[in-house]
Design a protein around this motif. Structure first.
Motif, PDB file in Angstrom:
ATOM      1  N   LYS A  21       0.853  -1.175   0.000  1.00  0.00           N
ATOM      2  CA  LYS A  21       0.000   0.000   0.000  1.00  0.00           C
ATOM      3  C   LYS A  21       0.896   1.235   0.000  1.00  0.00           C
ATOM      4  N   LEU A  22       0.301   2.390  -0.273  1.00  0.00           N
ATOM      5  CA  LEU A  22       1.076   3.624  -0.205  1.00  0.00           C
ATOM      6  C   LEU A  22       1.566   3.851   1.216  1.00  0.00           C
ATOM      7  N   PRO A  23       2.718   4.529   1.366  1.00  0.00           N
ATOM      8  CA  PRO A  23       3.193   4.852   2.717  1.00  0.00           C
ATOM      9  C   PRO A  23       2.165   5.683   3.474  1.00  0.00           C
ATOM     10  N   GLU A  24       2.201   5.597   4.782  1.00  0.00           N
ATOM     11  CA  GLU A  24       1.231   6.329   5.600  1.00  0.00           C
ATOM     12  C   GLU A  24       1.324   7.835   5.391  1.00  0.00           C
ATOM     13  N   TYR A  25       2.507   8.322   5.035  1.00  0.00           N
ATOM     14  CA  TYR A  25       2.663   9.765   4.884  1.00  0.00           C
ATOM     15  C   TYR A  25       2.133  10.279   3.539  1.00  0.00           C
ATOM     16  N   ILE A  26       1.699   9.394   2.652  1.00  0.00           N
ATOM     17  CA  ILE A  26       1.053   9.819   1.403  1.00  0.00           C
ATOM     18  C   ILE A  26      -0.455   9.674   1.576  1.00  0.00           C
ATOM     19  N   LYS A  27      -1.156  10.780   1.664  1.00  0.00           N
ATOM     20  CA  LYS A  27      -2.591  10.767   1.921  1.00  0.00           C
ATOM     21  C   LYS A  27      -3.374  10.576   0.621  1.00  0.00           C
ATOM     22  N   PRO A  28      -4.352   9.665   0.618  1.00  0.00           N
ATOM     23  CA  PRO A  28      -5.121   9.401  -0.608  1.00  0.00           C
ATOM     24  C   PRO A  28      -5.948  10.611  -1.058  1.00  0.00           C
ATOM     25  N   CYS A  29      -6.110  10.711  -2.375  1.00  0.00           N
ATOM     26  CA  CYS A  29      -7.007  11.694  -2.970  1.00  0.00           C
ATOM     27  C   CYS A  29      -8.060  10.942  -3.787  1.00  0.00           C
ATOM     28  N   ARG A  30      -9.235  11.492  -3.877  1.00  0.00           N
ATOM     29  CA  ARG A  30     -10.300  10.839  -4.631  1.00  0.00           C
ATOM     30  C   ARG A  30     -10.210  11.252  -6.100  1.00  0.00           C
ATOM     31  N   ARG A  31     -10.109  10.237  -6.956  1.00  0.00           N
ATOM     32  CA  ARG A  31      -9.871  10.463  -8.386  1.00  0.00           C
ATOM     33  C   ARG A  31     -10.892  11.403  -9.004  1.00  0.00           C
ATOM     34  N   TYR A  32     -12.145  11.253  -8.664  1.00  0.00           N
ATOM     35  CA  TYR A  32     -13.191  12.029  -9.337  1.00  0.00           C
ATOM     36  C   TYR A  32     -13.716  13.185  -8.497  1.00  0.00           C
ATOM     37  N   ALA A  33     -13.037  13.515  -7.434  1.00  0.00           N
ATOM     38  CA  ALA A  33     -13.460  14.646  -6.611  1.00  0.00           C
ATOM     39  C   ALA A  33     -13.167  15.959  -7.332  1.00  0.00           C
ATOM     40  N   PRO A  34     -14.006  16.982  -7.139  1.00  0.00           N
ATOM     41  CA  PRO A  34     -13.785  18.274  -7.813  1.00  0.00           C
ATOM     42  C   PRO A  34     -12.437  18.909  -7.459  1.00  0.00           C
ATOM     43  N   ASP A  35     -11.942  18.635  -6.253  1.00  0.00           N
ATOM     44  CA  ASP A  35     -10.685  19.256  -5.807  1.00  0.00           C
ATOM     45  C   ASP A  35      -9.504  18.301  -5.909  1.00  0.00           C
ATOM     46  N   VAL A  36      -9.567  17.332  -6.818  1.00  0.00           N
ATOM     47  CA  VAL A  36      -8.506  16.321  -6.881  1.00  0.00           C
ATOM     48  C   VAL A  36      -7.136  16.943  -7.155  1.00  0.00           C
ATOM     49  N   GLN A  37      -7.066  17.972  -8.013  1.00  0.00           N
ATOM     50  CA  GLN A  37      -5.771  18.595  -8.318  1.00  0.00           C
ATOM     51  C   GLN A  37      -5.198  19.288  -7.087  1.00  0.00           C
ATOM     52  N   GLU A  38      -6.045  19.958  -6.321  1.00  0.00           N
ATOM     53  CA  GLU A  38      -5.581  20.611  -5.091  1.00  0.00           C
ATOM     54  C   GLU A  38      -5.109  19.570  -4.082  1.00  0.00           C
ATOM     55  N   CYS A  39      -5.829  18.447  -4.016  1.00  0.00           N
ATOM     56  CA  CYS A  39      -5.454  17.382  -3.097  1.00  0.00           C
ATOM     57  C   CYS A  39      -4.089  16.798  -3.470  1.00  0.00           C
ATOM     58  N   ILE A  40      -3.856  16.583  -4.767  1.00  0.00           N
ATOM     59  CA  ILE A  40      -2.572  16.042  -5.215  1.00  0.00           C
ATOM     60  C   ILE A  40      -1.439  16.994  -4.862  1.00  0.00           C
ATOM     61  N   LEU A  41      -1.660  18.302  -5.056  1.00  0.00           N
ATOM     62  CA  LEU A  41      -0.637  19.292  -4.720  1.00  0.00           C
ATOM     63  C   LEU A  41      -0.297  19.231  -3.231  1.00  0.00           C
ATOM     64  N   LYS A  42      -1.307  19.186  -2.374  1.00  0.00           N
ATOM     65  CA  LYS A  42      -1.068  19.116  -0.933  1.00  0.00           C
ATOM     66  C   LYS A  42      -0.324  17.832  -0.569  1.00  0.00           C
ATOM     67  N   THR A  43      -0.688  16.731  -1.227  1.00  0.00           N
ATOM     68  CA  THR A  43      -0.051  15.448  -0.942  1.00  0.00           C
ATOM     69  C   THR A  43       1.425  15.473  -1.323  1.00  0.00           C
ATOM     70  N   VAL A  44       1.732  16.022  -2.486  1.00  0.00           N
ATOM     71  CA  VAL A  44       3.125  16.095  -2.933  1.00  0.00           C
ATOM     72  C   VAL A  44       3.942  16.956  -1.976  1.00  0.00           C
ATOM     73  N   ARG A  45       3.402  18.102  -1.604  1.00  0.00           N
ATOM     74  CA  ARG A  45       4.119  18.980  -0.676  1.00  0.00           C
ATOM     75  C   ARG A  45       4.386  18.286   0.659  1.00  0.00           C
ATOM     76  N   ALA A  46       3.413  17.528   1.144  1.00  0.00           N
ATOM     77  CA  ALA A  46       3.569  16.862   2.437  1.00  0.00           C
ATOM     78  C   ALA A  46       4.496  15.653   2.360  1.00  0.00           C
ATOM     79  N   THR A  47       4.651  15.077   1.165  1.00  0.00           N
ATOM     80  CA  THR A  47       5.452  13.866   1.007  1.00  0.00           C
ATOM     81  C   THR A  47       6.950  14.147   0.984  1.00  0.00           C
ATOM     82  N   ILE A  48       7.364  15.262   0.390  1.00  0.00           N
ATOM     83  CA  ILE A  48       8.797  15.536   0.179  1.00  0.00           C
ATOM     84  C   ILE A  48       9.624  15.447   1.454  1.00  0.00           C
ATOM     85  N   PRO A  49       9.206  16.042   2.578  1.00  0.00           N
ATOM     86  CA  PRO A  49      10.040  15.937   3.788  1.00  0.00           C
ATOM     87  C   PRO A  49      10.243  14.500   4.265  1.00  0.00           C
TER      88      PRO A  49
END
Length: 252
Positions: A21-49
């Motif tokens: 499964k994905l690491p715990e520090y990578i939070k899932p985003c919903r593929r068809y959610a209206p804010d999916v792009q914003e969710c992906i951006l937040k996830t990437v930012r949180a993953t780098i550290p």
């Protein structure tokens, strides 16, 4: 051609790895959610550290520094012509990157990143030959290149592949990293002219005054090496995590 010293220890047994499964520090985003792009951006930012120092479980090597085997600068203008070859170049600065934007086009299977690096530093062993103002240039020793305030754009195209466990996995088949012109750049090469401080200081001053021409040579090689490094890291993760476990296809 760049040879990137990475990943061997992380990829030697991938055929026998169990799906993760994905690491715990990578939070899932919903593929068809209206804010999916914003969710992906937040996830990437949180993953780098979490990944910048590496994650052996997911075959992620350290991302800062990145070791680049070879970079070349070929500079020629008027009475100056020189070739600088940098060996064993350690590139630092990834840990401080600011992710400005991420766009995932699911239909075209393309992901675009916009990044900002406050500073990129390269420490290397250099070898320089050539001529400057009728003087022969020779030098070998430690060198440092620092780029200040660098914007970068990274694009990769993905596909899926089915493995022996009958599950689909992502595969990045092409990627490209490009740097915009930095706001500033400094170069310091030690032991120029066999240690002659006066001539060495003047040559370093000349290179720093003409850095915009020099970056045209060193920039693409540095971008290609770092871009390929990132592609391999992502493929390492994707080879372990099936599509069904990926955050971009989390069900609504």
């Amino acid at each position: 051609m760049q040879r990137i010293i990475v990943l061997a220890a992380f990829t030697s047994c991938w055929l026998f790895a169990q799906p993760l499964k994905l690491p715990e520090y990578i939070k899932p985003c919903r593929r068809y959610a209206p804010d999916v792009q914003e969710c992906i951006l937040k996830t990437v930012r949180a993953t780098i550290p979490h990944v910048v120092n590496g994650d052996p479980k997911y075959r992620v090597p350290p991302l800062d520094p990145v070791l680049i085997d070879r970079l070349e600068i070929n500079q020629g203008s008027g009475s100056v012509g020189m070739s600088i070859i940098a060996h064993d170049a350690f590139l630092r600065g990834v840990r401080n990157v600011d992710v400005l934007n991420v766009t995932h086009n699911f239909e075209k299977r393309v992901v675009d990143f916009d990044w900002f690096f406050p500073e990129v530093r390269i420490d290397c062993i250099y070898n320089v030959t050539g001529r400057a103002l009728l003087l022969p240039i020779e030098g070998y020793g430690n060198g440092t290149i620092i780029l200040g305030k660098v914007r970068a754009h990274y694009t990769y195209h993905w596909d899926t592949t089915k493995k022996k466990d009958a599950k689909d996995y992502y595969l990045i088949n092409s990627a490209k990293l490009t740097f915009d012109l930095p706001e500033k750049m400094s170069i310091n090469l030690e032991n120029l002219f066999h240690g002659n401080k006066l001539l060495g200081d003047n040559m370093n001053r000349f290179m720093n005054e003409n850095w915009k021409e020099i970056i045209k040579d060193v920039g693409p090689g540095m971008a290609d090496a770092l871009g390929e490094y990132i592609r391999q890291v992502l493929n390492n993760i994707y080879s372990l995590v099936p599509v069904e476990n990926s955050f971009i296809f989390d069900k609504v």
